[in-house]
Design an enzyme around this catalytic site. Structure first.
Site, PDB file in Angstrom:
ATOM      1  CE  LYS A 129      44.104 -14.057  -1.896  1.00  0.00           C
ATOM      2  NZ  LYS A 129      43.167 -12.913  -1.878  1.00  0.00           N
TER       3      LYS A 129
ATOM      4  CE  LYS B 272      36.184 -12.514   0.352  1.00  0.00           C
ATOM      5  NZ  LYS B 272      37.543 -11.955   0.493  1.00  0.00           N
TER       6      LYS B 272
END
EC number: 4.2.1.113
Length: 328
Positions: A108, A215
Site C-alpha cells: 500500500k 473482487k
C-alpha cells in the site's frame, strides 16, 4: 437469482467485529455480517461508508454464494500475494512473515498521512526481504493525481514493479498515466475503476489498464464477475475486500473458475486479521490458499460478536439493501 426472504436472511445472521494486526484502510477492526444459505456460509460486508445502492451488489454476491452452487473449479488452490499495509519500513519483515511462501507482495502506498519517501522506504524494504526474485506490486487506491502518479511511479520503478494498481481514480486519468509511463514498462491495473463504476467495462474500452483487479462481493458475485472477465479479455487478479475467511472462500471459488489465472491473487488477507470466525482460517500455506467452503465456529461467532448497536446497524442495512434488490 434465487432471492431469499428477509426473514430467511435474518434467521442465520451473525454480525462480527474482528481486530486487525495493523491499521488498514483507516480501520483497526473489520465488521462483517455472516449468513448461512442452503449452499453454505456466506458474507455481506460492504465497507460502512458505502451507500445502500453500492451495497446492493455486495448482497447479490452474498446470495449468489449462499444460495447458488458455484461453477466447476478449474483448480483446487490459489496462489496468493502478501499484503503490506502502509506500515513503517521497520515493520515490513514482521508483516511478510505472516504470509509464508508468498513470492509476491502488494504494498500500500499514497497514504494521505505519509510521504513518497515513506513509500520508497517501505517498498525498498519489501524488495530487500523478498530478494531479487520476489514480485512487488503497489496499490495507491486512486489517491494520486496524474502528475503525482507519474513522479511516484518513476521513483518506485527502480524496485522492479510487477504493476501499479489504481494510481489515479478516474478512467481518463488512468488512461493518461498509462500513456505517460509507457517508457517505464510498468503495467497499470484497475480496481476501483471496475468495482465502483456504473460501467465496469469502461476501463477496458478506454485502454486505461493492462490488468483488472476483480473482487467477487463488489461486482455482484462469482457469476457476474466471470461475465465481466469474459467480456474484457484482459488478464485479472482476483482480490478480496478485507473479508473474513468466509468471504475469502467466495473469492477463492471465483479465482478457481477463471480460465486463465496468470497472477498471484489478493486472497491471502486473512493474515491481516488478528481474529477470525473459524479455527481453520484461509491463511496462506506455501504461498497459496485452498478452494473450500468455510464453516464458522459457534464459539468464535459469539466471542467476536459486534456490540448490540453495531448489530442493529448492520441488520437495518441488510433490510434496506434487501428491499432494493428484491424490488428489481
Amino acid at each position: 437469482m434465487m432471492m431469499p426472504s428477509l426473514d430467511e436472511l435474518l434467521g442465520s445472521a451473525h454480525v462480527v467485529s474482528l481486530k486487525l494486526f495493523d491499521r488498514f484502510r483507516g480501520l483497526d477492526s473489520r465488521e462483517a455480517l455472516l449468513l448461512e444459505g442452503p449452499e453454505g456460509w456466506t458474507e455481506f460486508s460492504p465497507f460502512v461508508e458505502y451507500d445502500d445502492a453500492e451495497a446492493a451488489n455486495w448482497l447479490r454476491a452474498t446470495i449468489d454464494f449462499g444460495w447458488q452452487s458455484t461453477p466447476h473449479p478449474l483448480r483446487t488452490s490459489i496462489p496468493v500475494n502478501a499484503t503490506v499495509p502502509a506500515v513503517p519500513a521497520g515493520k515490513v519483515a514482521e508483516v511478510l512473515a505472516r504470509f509464508p511462501g508468498c513470492r509476491t507482495a502488494k504494498v500500500k502506498v499514497a497514504s494521505p498521512d505519509q510521504t513518497l519517501a515513506d513509500d520508497v522506504a517501505r517498498v525498498a524494504e519489501v524488495r530487500r526481504v523478498l530478494g531479487p526474485e520476489g514480485r512487488i506490486r503497489i496499490d495507491a487506491n486512486g489517491l494520486w493525481n496524474v502528475d503525482e502518479a507519474e513522479h511516484a511511479i518513476h521513483a518506485l520503478s527502480a524496485f522492479d514493479l510487477e504493476y501499479v494498481e489504481q494510481p489515479c481514480m478516474s478512467v481518463p486519468d488512468l488512461a493518461e498515466i498509462r500513456h505517460r509511463t509507457t517508457y517505464l514498462s510498468v503495467p497499470i491495473a484497475a480496481d476501483e475503476s471496475v468495482r465502483k463504476s456504473g460501467d465496469p467495462l469502461a476501463v477496458a474500452r478506454a485502454g486505461a489498464a493492462d490488468i483488472l483487479v476483480i473482487k467477487a462481493q463488489p461486482l455482484g458475485g462469482i457469476r457476474a464477475a466471470l461475465s465481466i472477465i469474459g467480456q474484457t479479455g484482459l488478464p485479472v487478479v482476483v482480490s478480496s475486500a478485507l473479508d473474513t475467511s468466509i468471504g475469502l472462500s467466495m473469492g477463492a471459488h471465483l479465482a478457481a473458475s477463471v480460465p486463465g489465472l496468470y497472477f498471484d491473487c489478493g486472497l491471502g488477507t486473512a493474515s491481516l486479521l488478528a481474529e477470525d470466525v473459524t479455527g481453520e482460517p484461509l491463511l496462506p500455506i506455501a504461498g497459496a490458499i485452498p478452494v473450500r467452503r468455510v464453516v464458522p465456529d459457534a464459539a468464535l461467532l459469539d466471542q467476536h460478536a459486534a456490540s448490540p448497536d453495531r448489530r442493529d446497524w448492520w441488520l437495518a442495512r441488510l433490510a434496506r439493501t434487501h428491499a432494493l434488490v428484491a424490488a428489481e
